[in-house]
Write a protein that holds these residues in place. Structure first.
Motif, PDB file in Angstrom:
ATOM      1  N   PHE A  20       0.793  -1.227   0.000  1.00 31.67           N
ATOM      2  CA  PHE A  20       0.000   0.000   0.000  1.00 31.67           C
ATOM      3  C   PHE A  20       0.829   1.283   0.000  1.00 31.67           C
ATOM      4  CE2 PHE A  20      -2.891  -3.159   1.947  1.00 31.67           C
ATOM      5  CZ  PHE A  20      -3.898  -3.097   0.999  1.00 31.67           C
ATOM      6  N   ALA A  21       2.090   1.200   0.446  1.00 28.02           N
ATOM      7  CA  ALA A  21       2.920   2.401   0.490  1.00 28.02           C
ATOM      8  C   ALA A  21       3.912   2.459  -0.667  1.00 28.02           C
ATOM      9  CB  ALA A  21       3.683   2.469   1.819  1.00 28.02           C
ATOM     10  N   PHE A  22       4.063   1.354  -1.414  1.00 27.25           N
ATOM     11  CA  PHE A  22       4.992   1.356  -2.536  1.00 27.25           C
ATOM     12  C   PHE A  22       4.333   0.905  -3.840  1.00 27.25           C
ATOM     13  CE2 PHE A  22       8.125  -0.766  -5.279  1.00 27.25           C
ATOM     14  CZ  PHE A  22       8.965   0.318  -5.541  1.00 27.25           C
ATOM     15  N   GLY A  23       3.873  -0.331  -3.881  1.00 26.96           N
ATOM     16  CA  GLY A  23       3.372  -0.893  -5.130  1.00 26.96           C
ATOM     17  C   GLY A  23       2.160  -0.176  -5.689  1.00 26.96           C
ATOM     18  N   VAL A  24       1.108  -0.049  -4.886  1.00 29.47           N
ATOM     19  CA  VAL A  24      -0.134   0.566  -5.365  1.00 29.47           C
ATOM     20  C   VAL A  24       0.065   2.030  -5.753  1.00 29.47           C
ATOM     21  CG1 VAL A  24      -2.506   1.179  -4.763  1.00 29.47           C
ATOM     22  CG2 VAL A  24      -1.596  -1.065  -4.114  1.00 29.47           C
ATOM     23  N   PRO A  25       0.702   2.880  -4.917  1.00 33.84           N
ATOM     24  CA  PRO A  25       0.863   4.278  -5.332  1.00 33.84           C
ATOM     25  C   PRO A  25       1.754   4.459  -6.558  1.00 33.84           C
ATOM     26  CG  PRO A  25       2.000   3.861  -3.261  1.00 33.84           C
ATOM     27  CD  PRO A  25       1.149   2.674  -3.518  1.00 33.84           C
ATOM     28  N   LEU A  26       2.707   3.545  -6.770  1.00 35.39           N
ATOM     29  CA  LEU A  26       3.527   3.630  -7.978  1.00 35.39           C
ATOM     30  C   LEU A  26       2.675   3.378  -9.216  1.00 35.39           C
ATOM     31  CD1 LEU A  26       6.280   3.930  -9.332  1.00 35.39           C
ATOM     32  CD2 LEU A  26       6.666   1.474  -8.929  1.00 35.39           C
ATOM     33  N   LEU A  27       1.834   2.358  -9.158  1.00 37.06           N
ATOM     34  CA  LEU A  27       0.931   2.072 -10.278  1.00 37.06           C
ATOM     35  C   LEU A  27      -0.061   3.211 -10.482  1.00 37.06           C
ATOM     36  CD1 LEU A  27       0.186  -1.725  -9.660  1.00 37.06           C
ATOM     37  CD2 LEU A  27       1.658  -0.731 -11.424  1.00 37.06           C
ATOM     38  N   LEU A  28      -0.572   3.774  -9.388  1.00 36.66           N
ATOM     39  CA  LEU A  28      -1.523   4.876  -9.496  1.00 36.66           C
ATOM     40  C   LEU A  28      -0.881   6.116 -10.113  1.00 36.66           C
ATOM     41  CD1 LEU A  28      -3.471   4.629  -6.109  1.00 36.66           C
ATOM     42  CD2 LEU A  28      -4.342   4.112  -8.406  1.00 36.66           C
ATOM     43  N   LEU A  29       0.379   6.389  -9.761  1.00 35.60           N
ATOM     44  CA  LEU A  29       1.063   7.546 -10.332  1.00 35.60           C
ATOM     45  C   LEU A  29       1.233   7.379 -11.840  1.00 35.60           C
ATOM     46  CD1 LEU A  29       2.538  10.227 -10.035  1.00 35.60           C
ATOM     47  CD2 LEU A  29       4.621   8.941  -9.478  1.00 35.60           C
ATOM     48  N   ILE A  30       1.623   6.186 -12.273  1.00 35.01           N
ATOM     49  CA  ILE A  30       1.761   5.918 -13.710  1.00 35.01           C
ATOM     50  C   ILE A  30       0.412   6.045 -14.403  1.00 35.01           C
ATOM     51  CG2 ILE A  30       2.369   4.160 -15.418  1.00 35.01           C
ATOM     52  CD1 ILE A  30       4.377   3.065 -13.324  1.00 35.01           C
ATOM     53  N   TRP A  31      -0.610   5.472 -13.805  1.00 38.35           N
ATOM     54  CA  TRP A  31      -1.966   5.511 -14.361  1.00 38.35           C
ATOM     55  C   TRP A  31      -2.467   6.954 -14.482  1.00 38.35           C
ATOM     56  CZ3 TRP A  31      -6.602   2.468 -11.759  1.00 38.35           C
ATOM     57  CH2 TRP A  31      -7.717   2.477 -12.627  1.00 38.35           C
ATOM     58  N   ALA A  32      -2.287   7.733 -13.410  1.00 42.69           N
ATOM     59  CA  ALA A  32      -2.746   9.121 -13.408  1.00 42.69           C
ATOM     60  C   ALA A  32      -1.965   9.959 -14.419  1.00 42.69           C
ATOM     61  CB  ALA A  32      -2.606   9.715 -12.011  1.00 42.69           C
ATOM     62  N   ALA A  33      -0.654   9.693 -14.557  1.00 38.15           N
ATOM     63  CA  ALA A  33       0.149  10.436 -15.522  1.00 38.15           C
ATOM     64  C   ALA A  33      -0.284  10.127 -16.952  1.00 38.15           C
ATOM     65  CB  ALA A  33       1.626  10.114 -15.325  1.00 38.15           C
ATOM     66  N   VAL A  34      -0.566   8.855 -17.224  1.00 38.32           N
ATOM     67  CA  VAL A  34      -1.018   8.462 -18.562  1.00 38.32           C
ATOM     68  C   VAL A  34      -2.356   9.111 -18.881  1.00 38.32           C
ATOM     69  CG1 VAL A  34      -1.814   6.508 -19.955  1.00 38.32           C
ATOM     70  CG2 VAL A  34       0.277   6.303 -18.609  1.00 38.32           C
ATOM     71  N   ARG A  35      -3.263   9.166 -17.886  1.00 42.12           N
ATOM     72  CA  ARG A  35      -4.585   9.755 -18.092  1.00 42.12           C
ATOM     73  C   ARG A  35      -4.573  11.284 -17.947  1.00 42.12           C
ATOM     74  NH1 ARG A  35      -8.861   6.223 -17.798  1.00 42.12           N
ATOM     75  NH2 ARG A  35      -9.990   8.064 -18.559  1.00 42.12           N
ATOM     76  N   PRO A 103     -10.344   7.541 -10.204  1.00 30.24           N
ATOM     77  CA  PRO A 103     -10.692   8.231  -8.948  1.00 30.24           C
ATOM     78  C   PRO A 103     -11.174   7.282  -7.855  1.00 30.24           C
ATOM     79  CG  PRO A 103     -11.615   9.403 -10.829  1.00 30.24           C
ATOM     80  CD  PRO A 103     -11.082   8.102 -11.348  1.00 30.24           C
ATOM     81  N   LEU A 104     -11.951   6.264  -8.242  1.00 32.18           N
ATOM     82  CA  LEU A 104     -12.430   5.291  -7.257  1.00 32.18           C
ATOM     83  C   LEU A 104     -11.263   4.550  -6.622  1.00 32.18           C
ATOM     84  CD1 LEU A 104     -14.679   3.710  -5.854  1.00 32.18           C
ATOM     85  CD2 LEU A 104     -14.758   2.190  -7.859  1.00 32.18           C
ATOM     86  N   THR A 105     -10.292   4.130  -7.453  1.00 32.93           N
ATOM     87  CA  THR A 105      -9.130   3.405  -6.938  1.00 32.93           C
ATOM     88  C   THR A 105      -8.303   4.279  -6.007  1.00 32.93           C
ATOM     89  OG1 THR A 105      -9.062   2.134  -9.000  1.00 32.93           O
ATOM     90  CG2 THR A 105      -7.125   2.026  -7.585  1.00 32.93           C
ATOM     91  N   VAL A 106      -8.148   5.557  -6.365  1.00 35.49           N
ATOM     92  CA  VAL A 106      -7.392   6.477  -5.510  1.00 35.49           C
ATOM     93  C   VAL A 106      -8.087   6.650  -4.167  1.00 35.49           C
ATOM     94  CG1 VAL A 106      -6.650   8.875  -5.228  1.00 35.49           C
ATOM     95  CG2 VAL A 106      -6.258   7.699  -7.397  1.00 35.49           C
ATOM     96  N   ARG A 107      -9.420   6.759  -4.190  1.00 34.26           N
ATOM     97  CA  ARG A 107     -10.157   6.908  -2.925  1.00 34.26           C
ATOM     98  C   ARG A 107      -9.989   5.667  -2.046  1.00 34.26           C
ATOM     99  NH1 ARG A 107     -14.179   9.171  -6.612  1.00 34.26           N
ATOM    100  NH2 ARG A 107     -14.304  11.422  -6.288  1.00 34.26           N
ATOM    101  N   VAL A 108     -10.132   4.493  -2.642  1.00 35.99           N
ATOM    102  CA  VAL A 108      -9.969   3.247  -1.887  1.00 35.99           C
ATOM    103  C   VAL A 108      -8.552   3.139  -1.345  1.00 35.99           C
ATOM    104  CG1 VAL A 108      -9.954   0.726  -2.061  1.00 35.99           C
ATOM    105  CG2 VAL A 108     -11.798   2.036  -3.148  1.00 35.99           C
TER     106      VAL A 108
END
Length: 203
Positions: A20-35, A103-108
């Motif tokens: 939750f402090a490394f893997g998920v936020p790294l994927l979310l940052l890539i996802w958010a940057a792409v979008r 946005p839903l994934t970021v909130r969760v």
């Protein structure tokens, strides 16, 4: 259900942190940057700046430095603050359609990270006596994951650069990074916070 031994709880804390402090936020940052989602990119960029304190704690614990136990206690508190503190980012996230996947994934993730931060803070609080006495089995349990990661980095460093990555080098880099982190934090507290308050702006 029998109580989990302390060592297992420490390893659980490290594993949850890796998720939750490394893997998920790294994927979310890539996802958010792409979008090209500006609010989420800013939130996650701030998160990574603050969360770098966890990496610093691992570097210090690699060489059994007592300060590492204090840093590993402070890190989840600052992480928790970093994902909820900003008024403008909270408003922008609240305005996004709740059914959209990102946005839903970021909130969760923010709520899951908050749960992890509370657990990590409680566990790290139990390790604070180790900053004075390092010889106990409970204190050594906190060193296993950093030293295991160190062995992986050591082999990789030797393979790529042909040099030595020692515990002392890791601790030295940890101290330098901690000083830089403290300077940046003080600069934000004394200069930017009084001026901007809880507005992230271009942080």
């Amino acid at each position: 259900m029998p109580d989990l031994p302390y060592r297992s709880l420490v390893w659980l804390t490290y594993r949850l942190g890796a998720t939750f402090a490394f893997g998920v936020p790294l994927l979310l940052l890539i996802w958010a940057a792409v979008r090209r989602e500006g609010a989420m990119v800013r939130l996650l960029t701030i998160y990574w700046k603050v969360a770098s304190l966890m990496a610093i704690s691992l570097l210090l614990l690699t060489d059994q430095r007592p300060l590492g136990y204090i840093v590993v206690f402070i890190a989840p508190i600052l992480i928790l603050v970093s994902v909820w503190f900003w008024v403008d980012l909270n408003e922008e996230l609240a305005d996004l359609p709740p059914w959209r996947p990102l946005p839903l994934t970021v909130r969760v993730w923010r709520w899951a990270l908050s749960g992890f931060a509370v657990l990590a803070t409680l566990m790290a609080a139990s390790s604070l006596p180790c900053s004075r006495v390092l010889a106990t089995a409970d204190c050594k349990a906190w060193l296993e994951a950093p030293q295991g990661l160190h062995r992986v980095v050591e082999r990789l460093f030797d393979f790529v650069f042909g040099g030595q990555w020692t515990e002392a080098v890791a601790a030295f880099i940890g101290y330098v990074a901690l000083v830089a982190y403290a300077v940046g934090l003080l600069q934000w507290l004394l200069v930017r916070l009084p001026k901007q308050g809880r507005v992230a702006g271009e942080f």
